[in-house]
Design a protein around this motif. Sequence first.
Motif, short mmCIF file in Angstrom:
data_model
loop_
_atom_site.label_atom_id
_atom_site.label_comp_id
_atom_site.label_asym_id
_atom_site.label_seq_id
_atom_site.Cartn_x
_atom_site.Cartn_y
_atom_site.Cartn_z
N GLN A 80 0.82 -1.20 0.00
CA GLN A 80 0.00 0.00 0.00
C GLN A 80 0.86 1.27 0.00
N ASP A 81 2.05 1.19 0.62
CA ASP A 81 2.96 2.34 0.64
C ASP A 81 3.42 2.71 -0.77
N LEU A 82 3.34 1.75 -1.69
CA LEU A 82 3.90 1.95 -3.03
C LEU A 82 2.83 2.31 -4.06
N ASN A 83 1.67 2.75 -3.61
CA ASN A 83 0.66 3.28 -4.55
C ASN A 83 1.32 4.40 -5.35
N GLY A 84 1.10 4.38 -6.63
CA GLY A 84 1.72 5.40 -7.48
C GLY A 84 2.95 4.89 -8.20
N PHE A 85 3.54 3.80 -7.71
CA PHE A 85 4.67 3.16 -8.40
C PHE A 85 4.11 2.04 -9.28
N THR A 86 4.76 1.76 -10.38
CA THR A 86 4.31 0.73 -11.30
C THR A 86 4.70 -0.65 -10.79
N MET A 87 3.70 -1.54 -10.67
CA MET A 87 3.99 -2.91 -10.27
C MET A 87 4.48 -3.67 -11.50
N LEU A 88 5.63 -4.31 -11.36
CA LEU A 88 6.22 -5.06 -12.47
C LEU A 88 5.86 -6.54 -12.40
N GLY A 89 5.58 -7.01 -11.21
CA GLY A 89 5.26 -8.42 -11.06
C GLY A 89 4.88 -8.76 -9.64
N LYS A 90 4.18 -9.87 -9.51
CA LYS A 90 3.77 -10.34 -8.20
C LYS A 90 3.86 -11.85 -8.18
N GLY A 91 4.46 -12.39 -7.14
CA GLY A 91 4.59 -13.83 -7.01
C GLY A 91 4.34 -14.26 -5.58
N ALA A 92 4.61 -15.51 -5.31
CA ALA A 92 4.38 -16.06 -3.98
C ALA A 92 5.26 -15.39 -2.92
N ASP A 93 6.46 -14.95 -3.33
CA ASP A 93 7.40 -14.36 -2.37
C ASP A 93 7.18 -12.88 -2.13
N GLY A 94 6.56 -12.19 -3.08
CA GLY A 94 6.35 -10.76 -2.92
C GLY A 94 6.03 -10.08 -4.22
N SER A 95 6.14 -8.75 -4.19
CA SER A 95 5.79 -7.93 -5.34
C SER A 95 6.97 -7.03 -5.70
N VAL A 96 7.10 -6.75 -7.01
CA VAL A 96 8.20 -5.92 -7.50
C VAL A 96 7.61 -4.66 -8.12
N PHE A 97 8.17 -3.51 -7.74
CA PHE A 97 7.73 -2.21 -8.23
C PHE A 97 8.90 -1.47 -8.84
N GLN A 98 8.66 -0.74 -9.91
CA GLN A 98 9.69 0.10 -10.52
C GLN A 98 9.79 1.40 -9.73
N LEU A 99 11.02 1.75 -9.34
CA LEU A 99 11.27 3.00 -8.61
C LEU A 99 11.81 4.09 -9.53
N SER A 100 12.59 3.68 -10.53
CA SER A 100 13.21 4.60 -11.48
C SER A 100 13.55 3.80 -12.73
N PRO A 101 14.08 4.43 -13.76
CA PRO A 101 14.46 3.65 -14.95
C PRO A 101 15.56 2.61 -14.67
N GLU A 102 16.30 2.78 -13.58
CA GLU A 102 17.40 1.86 -13.26
C GLU A 102 17.14 0.96 -12.05
N LYS A 103 16.12 1.28 -11.24
CA LYS A 103 15.94 0.56 -9.97
C LYS A 103 14.52 0.06 -9.79
N CYS A 104 14.45 -1.07 -9.06
CA CYS A 104 13.16 -1.61 -8.65
C CYS A 104 13.27 -2.04 -7.19
N VAL A 105 12.13 -2.26 -6.57
CA VAL A 105 12.10 -2.75 -5.20
C VAL A 105 11.25 -4.00 -5.15
N LYS A 106 11.75 -5.00 -4.45
CA LYS A 106 10.97 -6.22 -4.21
C LYS A 106 10.55 -6.19 -2.75
N VAL A 107 9.26 -6.23 -2.51
CA VAL A 107 8.70 -6.24 -1.16
C VAL A 107 8.27 -7.67 -0.87
N TYR A 108 8.82 -8.24 0.19
CA TYR A 108 8.63 -9.66 0.51
C TYR A 108 7.47 -9.88 1.46
N VAL A 109 6.76 -10.98 1.25
CA VAL A 109 5.71 -11.41 2.15
C VAL A 109 6.35 -11.94 3.44
#
Length: 190
Positions: free
Chosen positions: A18-47
Motif C-alpha cells: 500500500q505504501d507503493l501506490n503510485g509506483f508501477t507494479m512489475l510483477g507479483k509472485g508467492a514471495d512478494g511484489s516488485v515495483f519500478q522505482l526509477s528507470p534503473e531501480k526496482c524494489v521487491k517487497v517480501y511477504v
Amino acid sequence: MNDFDKIAAKNKGKITIQDLNGFTMLGKGADGSVFQLSPEKCVKVYVNEDNQKKELYALQIGQSSSVIPRLYEYGSNYIVMELVNGGNLKAYLKKEKQLPKLIAMKILFMLAELQKVGFTRLDTEVRHIFFNELGEIKVIDHKRAMTTVRSVPTKLFTGLKKLGYLDQFLGHVKELHPSIYEQWKKIKLI
C-alpha cells in the motif's frame, strides 16, 4: 526514488504494498511484489522476511558477477536492486521460435558465474533468465541460491523441454562444451 526514500525512512525500513501506490507494479509472485522505482531501480517487497534475508544474502555474494542484478539498498522486508530492462528467456523463445548458439553460450556463461560466486543452486527457471537492452544475461529470484544444493540445471532443462527447445540447447552445449554435455549425460539428465 526520493519518494521511496521518504517512505522507507518514515516506516523504519519496512514497506507495505500500500505504501507503493503510485509506483508501477512489475510483477507479483508467492514471495512478494516488485515495483519500478526509477528507470534503473526496482524494489521487491517480501511477504516473508526470512525469504528477504535469503535473497539478500545471495545478492550480496553475487555482486562480483555481471549476471546478478546490482544491489542498492534494503530494509527488513524489501530489497532495492537493478531493474533489468528486457525480456525473459521464456518470452524470447516464444517470440523467436529458436534458441540460437549465442543464447546457449550466454546460458552456459550464466551457469558458470553462479558456480563461480559460490551459489549451491546452479539452476534457475527459464522465466527468471533475462536479457537486458544490451543483450546481457541477468538472473533474478535468488532466494534458494544458497539453501538448495543443485549442481545441474534441472529446472532449466524442464522449462526448455516444456517449450520444445531442450534438444536444440543440448546440441549447442555438445558443440560448445562437450565436457559439460558428457557430465550431464553421465548423470542421466539427458
